[in-house]
Design an enzyme around this catalytic site. Sequence first.
Site, PDB file in Angstrom:
ATOM      1  CB  ALA A  55      -0.975  -0.060   1.261  1.00  0.00           C
ATOM      2  CG  ASP A 242      -3.318  -3.598   0.829  1.00  0.00           C
ATOM      3  OD1 ASP A 242      -3.110  -4.976   1.529  1.00  0.00           O
ATOM      4  OD2 ASP A 242      -2.650  -3.296   0.002  1.00  0.00           O
TER       5      ASP A 242
HETATM    6  O1  MRU Z   1      -0.963  -7.459  -3.494  1.00  0.00           O
HETATM    7  P1  MRU Z   1       0.066  -6.776  -2.662  1.00  0.00           P
HETATM    8  O2  MRU Z   1       1.367  -7.429  -2.550  1.00  0.00           O
HETATM    9  O3  MRU Z   1       0.181  -5.206  -3.012  1.00  0.00           O
HETATM   10  O4  MRU Z   1      -0.354  -6.745  -1.109  1.00  0.00           O
HETATM   11  C1  MRU Z   1       0.365  -6.320  -0.172  1.00  0.00           C
HETATM   12  C2  MRU Z   1      -0.305  -6.476   1.050  1.00  0.00           C
HETATM   13  O5  MRU Z   1      -1.462  -6.987   1.549  1.00  0.00           O
HETATM   14  C3  MRU Z   1       0.459  -5.604   2.496  1.00  0.00           C
HETATM   15  O6  MRU Z   1       0.245  -6.332   3.707  1.00  0.00           O
HETATM   16  C4  MRU Z   1      -0.254  -4.177   2.467  1.00  0.00           C
HETATM   17  O7  MRU Z   1      -0.073  -3.503   1.417  1.00  0.00           O
HETATM   18  C5  MRU Z   1       0.569  -3.650   3.641  1.00  0.00           C
HETATM   19  S1  MRU Z   1       2.175  -3.102   3.062  1.00  0.00           S
HETATM   20  C6  MRU Z   1       2.927  -2.250   4.386  1.00  0.00           C
END
Ligand code: MRU
Length: 359
Positions: A55, A242
Site C-alpha cells: 500500500a 491495505d
Molecule cells: O498485493 P500486494 O502485494 O500489494 O499486497 C500487499 C499487502 O497485502 C500488504 O500487507 C499491505 O499492502 C501492507 S504494506 C505495508
Amino acid sequence: MKIEGKEYRTIWLDEKNNTVKIIDQTKLPHQFIIKDLKTVKDAINAIKTMEVRGAPLIGGTAAYGIVLAILENKDLDFIKKSSEELVQSRPTAINLQWAVHRMNNKLSMINSSDLFDVALKEAKEICDEDVGFCENIGINGLKIIEEIYNKKKDTVNILTHCNAGWLATINWGTATSPIYHAHKKGIPLHVWVDETRPRNQGANLTSYELNEEEVPNTIITDNTGGLLMQRGEVDMCIVGTDRTLSTGDVCNKIGTYLKALAAYDNNIPFYVALPSTTIDWNIKNYKDIPIEERNSEELSHVEGKDDEGNIKKILIYPNKSKAKNLAFDITPAKYVTGLITEKGICVASEEALKKMFNK
Ligand code: MRU
C-alpha cells in the site's frame, strides 16, 4: 534497508535524467533489477503488474507518476486523466487514491511553470513522510516485542503474512519495522513467514528481505500457522493492511482473516501495523471495500528457477479447471488485538482511532 550490504529505498528519482527508479519486485528473489520509469504509463504499468506493490509504495509510485505526467505534458486535462488512470491501476490499497488526491490538491493553484518543482517536492515529501511513519511504527511496536521477550526470556516467534516489509513501503516496512527494531536491539527473534499464495510475497519478498537483514526466518505454507499456534510456537502475529476502516476492520492480503481466527482461538496477540495514510475515514461497512480480483493465471501458473538457473513459468492446474483469484480479505476489528501506528498503539475501534488521530 540493505540488499547485499547496500542501503536502498524502494523508489527514488534520478535527478540527472528525470527518471524514477524502482526495484522490480516481480523479479525477486532470483534477480535484483533496478528499473526506470520514464512516463506516467510506466508508473501505471508498474503498479498494475506489481513491479511495485504494497500500500505505501503504491502511493509513493503514484505520486512520482504524476511528476512523470507533468514532465510529459503540463496540460491540466492530461494530468487529470493520468491521475484517474493511476487511481484505477489497483483498487484496494487506499494509499493510492490518498497520494493522488494529495498531489492534485497541492497542484490545483500552481502556475504551469512551477508545476514540476512543486510536484517533485510533494512526491518526495510523501515518500519521506512514509519513512518517518514506518520508523515510528517500529519504535512503537518494539515495546510489544520487548514485553513478550521480558516475560519469555527466550526467542520471540512472530508470524507474518504477505509482505508488509520495507519492500512494500519506502523503507522499514510496517509489520517488519518492529521486527527490525527489535533485531537491532539484540532481542532474539524468529519469524514464521507465510508463503502467501498465489504471488508468494511472503516467500519471495519477506523472507528475502529478512535474510538480507540477517533476521532468522522460516517460510511456511499458508495453512501451517494454525498448527504452529496450537503447538505454542507463535508468540504474536503482526501483519500490514491495505485499508483499515475507522471502525477498526482491517483489509489485507487474502488469508489474513484465517490467521486472525486461528490466533484468536489460541489466545495469541494479533497486531496490525499501519501508517495513518492507510486509514479509510469514509467507508463504514467493510462490504463496501473494493476487493481486487486478479487474473486466474496467477493461481494456475508458477514461476521459478530451474537447476540451470533459467527462470521458467509452468502450468500446475488441470487444463480445464477454472480458478478464482481474490487478492484481499477483511479481518473484523474484534479479532485484532491492537493497531500499531506512527502515533502509538490503540485498540481497533472507531473511538480509539479518532482519539489517536484527533478526528
Ligand atoms: O498485493 P500486494 O502485494 O500489494 O499486497 C500487499 C499487502 O497485502 C500488504 O500487507 C499491505 O499492502 C501492507 S504494506 C505495508
